[in-house]
Design a protein around this motif. Structure first.
Motif, PDB file in Angstrom:
ATOM      1  N   MET A   1       0.824  -1.250  -0.030  1.00  0.00           N
ATOM      2  CA  MET A   1      -0.054  -0.086  -0.036  1.00  0.00           C
ATOM      3  C   MET A   1       0.913   1.204  -0.051  1.00  0.00           C
ATOM      4  SD  MET A   1      -2.917   0.851   2.834  1.00  0.00           S
ATOM      5  CE  MET A   1      -4.215   1.881   2.368  1.00  0.00           C
ATOM      6  N   ALA A   2       0.563   2.230  -0.754  1.00  0.00           N
ATOM      7  CA  ALA A   2       1.292   3.403  -0.970  1.00  0.00           C
ATOM      8  C   ALA A   2       1.171   4.372   0.367  1.00  0.00           C
ATOM      9  CB  ALA A   2       1.069   4.147  -2.173  1.00  0.00           C
ATOM     10  N   ASN A   3       2.074   5.200   0.480  1.00  0.00           N
ATOM     11  CA  ASN A   3       1.802   6.106   1.765  1.00  0.00           C
ATOM     12  C   ASN A   3       0.897   7.180   1.311  1.00  0.00           C
ATOM     13  OD1 ASN A   3       3.931   5.003   3.208  1.00  0.00           O
ATOM     14  ND2 ASN A   3       5.637   6.563   2.445  1.00  0.00           N
ATOM     15  N   LEU A   4      -0.018   7.417   2.094  1.00  0.00           N
ATOM     16  CA  LEU A   4      -1.209   8.309   1.945  1.00  0.00           C
ATOM     17  C   LEU A   4      -0.761   9.431   2.616  1.00  0.00           C
ATOM     18  CD1 LEU A   4      -4.005   5.943   2.816  1.00  0.00           C
ATOM     19  CD2 LEU A   4      -3.423   6.269   0.407  1.00  0.00           C
ATOM     20  N   SER A   5      -1.167  10.543   1.720  1.00  0.00           N
ATOM     21  CA  SER A   5      -0.814  12.026   2.227  1.00  0.00           C
ATOM     22  C   SER A   5      -1.778  12.479   3.304  1.00  0.00           C
ATOM     23  CB  SER A   5      -0.878  13.043   1.106  1.00  0.00           C
ATOM     24  OG  SER A   5      -0.554  14.381   1.291  1.00  0.00           O
ATOM     25  N   PRO A   6      -1.232  13.098   4.549  1.00  0.00           N
ATOM     26  CA  PRO A   6      -2.012  13.617   5.294  1.00  0.00           C
ATOM     27  C   PRO A   6      -2.755  14.965   5.044  1.00  0.00           C
ATOM     28  CG  PRO A   6       0.228  14.048   6.052  1.00  0.00           C
ATOM     29  CD  PRO A   6       0.297  13.052   4.944  1.00  0.00           C
TER      30      PRO A   6
ATOM     31  N   GLU B   1      -3.129  17.946  -5.072  1.00  0.00           N
ATOM     32  CA  GLU B   1      -3.728  16.483  -5.095  1.00  0.00           C
ATOM     33  C   GLU B   1      -4.822  16.151  -5.750  1.00  0.00           C
ATOM     34  OE1 GLU B   1      -0.550  17.387  -2.091  1.00  0.00           O
ATOM     35  OE2 GLU B   1      -2.685  18.268  -2.416  1.00  0.00           O
ATOM     36  N   ILE B   2      -5.916  16.857  -5.367  1.00  0.00           N
ATOM     37  CA  ILE B   2      -7.141  16.562  -6.272  1.00  0.00           C
ATOM     38  C   ILE B   2      -7.567  17.960  -7.282  1.00  0.00           C
ATOM     39  CG2 ILE B   2      -7.735  15.232  -4.384  1.00  0.00           C
ATOM     40  CD1 ILE B   2      -9.402  17.704  -3.266  1.00  0.00           C
ATOM     41  N   SER B   3      -8.305  17.395  -8.015  1.00  0.00           N
ATOM     42  CA  SER B   3      -8.802  18.303  -9.082  1.00  0.00           C
ATOM     43  C   SER B   3      -9.707  19.594  -8.362  1.00  0.00           C
ATOM     44  CB  SER B   3      -9.226  17.860 -10.407  1.00  0.00           C
ATOM     45  OG  SER B   3     -10.311  16.906 -10.261  1.00  0.00           O
ATOM     46  N   VAL B   4      -9.535  20.349  -7.688  1.00  0.00           N
ATOM     47  CA  VAL B   4     -10.423  21.403  -7.298  1.00  0.00           C
ATOM     48  C   VAL B   4      -9.563  22.669  -7.443  1.00  0.00           C
ATOM     49  CG1 VAL B   4     -11.453  22.054  -5.097  1.00  0.00           C
ATOM     50  CG2 VAL B   4     -11.294  19.920  -5.400  1.00  0.00           C
ATOM     51  N   VAL B   5     -10.436  23.633  -7.965  1.00  0.00           N
ATOM     52  CA  VAL B   5     -10.159  25.113  -8.289  1.00  0.00           C
ATOM     53  C   VAL B   5     -11.286  25.799  -7.791  1.00  0.00           C
ATOM     54  CG1 VAL B   5      -9.387  26.807 -10.043  1.00  0.00           C
ATOM     55  CG2 VAL B   5      -8.693  24.319 -10.437  1.00  0.00           C
ATOM     56  N   THR B   6     -11.077  27.113  -7.136  1.00  0.00           N
ATOM     57  CA  THR B   6     -12.116  27.645  -6.850  1.00  0.00           C
ATOM     58  C   THR B   6     -11.738  29.177  -6.863  1.00  0.00           C
ATOM     59  OG1 THR B   6     -14.008  28.279  -5.693  1.00  0.00           O
ATOM     60  CG2 THR B   6     -11.960  27.639  -4.446  1.00  0.00           C
ATOM     61  N   GLN B   7     -12.558  30.322  -6.675  1.00  0.00           N
ATOM     62  CA  GLN B   7     -12.114  31.599  -6.687  1.00  0.00           C
ATOM     63  C   GLN B   7     -13.013  32.356  -5.684  1.00  0.00           C
ATOM     64  OE1 GLN B   7     -12.577  32.874 -10.881  1.00  0.00           O
ATOM     65  NE2 GLN B   7     -14.669  33.361 -10.418  1.00  0.00           N
ATOM     66  N   GLY B   8     -12.486  33.354  -5.350  1.00  0.00           N
ATOM     67  CA  GLY B   8     -13.315  34.596  -4.648  1.00  0.00           C
ATOM     68  C   GLY B   8     -12.830  36.071  -4.651  1.00  0.00           C
TER      69      GLY B   8
ATOM     70  N   PHE C   1      -7.714   9.026  -3.641  1.00  0.00           N
ATOM     71  CA  PHE C   1      -7.119  10.018  -3.931  1.00  0.00           C
ATOM     72  C   PHE C   1      -5.698  10.229  -3.593  1.00  0.00           C
ATOM     73  CE2 PHE C   1     -11.596  11.268  -3.988  1.00  0.00           C
ATOM     74  CZ  PHE C   1     -11.715  11.666  -5.548  1.00  0.00           C
ATOM     75  N   GLY C   2      -5.278   9.315  -2.925  1.00  0.00           N
ATOM     76  CA  GLY C   2      -3.845   8.995  -2.182  1.00  0.00           C
ATOM     77  C   GLY C   2      -3.917  10.005  -0.766  1.00  0.00           C
ATOM     78  N   LEU C   3      -5.103   9.994   0.006  1.00  0.00           N
ATOM     79  CA  LEU C   3      -5.068  10.691   0.924  1.00  0.00           C
ATOM     80  C   LEU C   3      -5.699   9.976   2.423  1.00  0.00           C
ATOM     81  CD1 LEU C   3      -7.086  13.715  -0.479  1.00  0.00           C
ATOM     82  CD2 LEU C   3      -4.625  13.826   0.232  1.00  0.00           C
ATOM     83  N   VAL C   4      -5.206  10.230   3.579  1.00  0.00           N
ATOM     84  CA  VAL C   4      -5.686   9.457   4.759  1.00  0.00           C
ATOM     85  C   VAL C   4      -7.049   9.915   4.679  1.00  0.00           C
ATOM     86  CG1 VAL C   4      -3.378   9.740   5.968  1.00  0.00           C
ATOM     87  CG2 VAL C   4      -4.839  11.580   6.231  1.00  0.00           C
ATOM     88  N   ALA C   5      -7.875   9.332   5.895  1.00  0.00           N
ATOM     89  CA  ALA C   5      -9.090   9.615   6.106  1.00  0.00           C
ATOM     90  C   ALA C   5      -9.527  10.866   6.237  1.00  0.00           C
ATOM     91  CB  ALA C   5      -9.630   8.684   7.270  1.00  0.00           C
TER      92      ALA C   5
ATOM     93  N   PRO D   1      -7.650  14.309   5.675  1.00  0.00           N
ATOM     94  CA  PRO D   1      -6.542  14.937   5.446  1.00  0.00           C
ATOM     95  C   PRO D   1      -6.979  16.560   6.040  1.00  0.00           C
ATOM     96  CG  PRO D   1      -7.894  14.692   3.627  1.00  0.00           C
ATOM     97  CD  PRO D   1      -8.613  13.835   4.615  1.00  0.00           C
ATOM     98  N   SER D   2      -5.597  17.299   6.114  1.00  0.00           N
ATOM     99  CA  SER D   2      -5.971  18.549   6.648  1.00  0.00           C
ATOM    100  C   SER D   2      -5.677  19.450   5.213  1.00  0.00           C
ATOM    101  CB  SER D   2      -4.678  19.044   7.648  1.00  0.00           C
ATOM    102  OG  SER D   2      -3.362  18.762   7.063  1.00  0.00           O
ATOM    103  N   LEU D   3      -6.090  20.612   5.439  1.00  0.00           N
ATOM    104  CA  LEU D   3      -6.005  21.632   4.100  1.00  0.00           C
ATOM    105  C   LEU D   3      -4.699  22.628   4.513  1.00  0.00           C
ATOM    106  CD1 LEU D   3      -6.942  22.234   1.330  1.00  0.00           C
ATOM    107  CD2 LEU D   3      -8.705  23.734   2.410  1.00  0.00           C
ATOM    108  N   GLN D   4      -3.644  22.477   3.800  1.00  0.00           N
ATOM    109  CA  GLN D   4      -2.621  23.206   3.644  1.00  0.00           C
ATOM    110  C   GLN D   4      -2.675  24.521   2.511  1.00  0.00           C
ATOM    111  OE1 GLN D   4       1.712  22.028   4.257  1.00  0.00           O
ATOM    112  NE2 GLN D   4       1.949  22.582   2.236  1.00  0.00           N
ATOM    113  N   ILE D   5      -2.677  25.687   3.219  1.00  0.00           N
ATOM    114  CA  ILE D   5      -2.987  26.698   1.966  1.00  0.00           C
ATOM    115  C   ILE D   5      -1.689  27.428   2.019  1.00  0.00           C
ATOM    116  CG2 ILE D   5      -4.378  28.809   1.500  1.00  0.00           C
ATOM    117  CD1 ILE D   5      -6.771  27.323   3.191  1.00  0.00           C
ATOM    118  N   MET D   6      -1.161  27.878   0.846  1.00  0.00           N
ATOM    119  CA  MET D   6      -0.085  28.717   0.687  1.00  0.00           C
ATOM    120  C   MET D   6      -0.556  29.680  -0.352  1.00  0.00           C
ATOM    121  SD  MET D   6       2.869  25.895  -0.165  1.00  0.00           S
ATOM    122  CE  MET D   6       2.473  25.239  -1.462  1.00  0.00           C
ATOM    123  N   PHE D   7       0.018  30.978   0.051  1.00  0.00           N
ATOM    124  CA  PHE D   7      -0.332  32.107  -0.649  1.00  0.00           C
ATOM    125  C   PHE D   7       0.719  32.594  -1.731  1.00  0.00           C
ATOM    126  CE2 PHE D   7      -0.876  36.950  -0.945  1.00  0.00           C
ATOM    127  CZ  PHE D   7      -2.140  36.651  -1.672  1.00  0.00           C
TER     128      PHE D   7
END
Length: 78
Positions: A1-6, A26-33, A59-63, A65-71
């Motif tokens: 089993m591959a390592n899942l991203s947290p 990691e996933i196909s999500v794009v949004t705007q504001g 999607f290669g993620l743990v159950a 996952p947290s959301l890391q946001i970079m600006f």
């Protein structure tokens, strides 16, 4: 089993005309504001909807996952 991203990484950058755009790596999500608060709230909602009813490991993620946001800032210089 591959390592899942947290975590899911999202990059926020200025929109071409106005506001901000957020794109997940990691996933196909794009949004705007129009504001940073709005784009972050839209991003959280879009990611939740994208993963709703899905197995995150697909999607290669743990159950939960947290959301890391970079600006990303564009440097302006003469």
């Amino acid at each position: 089993m591959a390592n899942l991203s947290p975590k899911i990484t999202a990059i926020i950058h200025s929109g071409e005309q106005q506001g901000y755009v957020a794109e997940c790596v990691e996933i196909s999500v794009v949004t705007q504001g129009n504001t940073l608060d709005e784009v972050v709230n839209n991003l959280k909602e879009a990611v939740s909807l994208h993963l709703e009813g899905e197995d995150p490991s697909e999607f290669g993620l743990v159950a939960k996952p947290s959301l890391q946001i970079m600006f990303e800032l564009q440097l302006e210089y003469a």
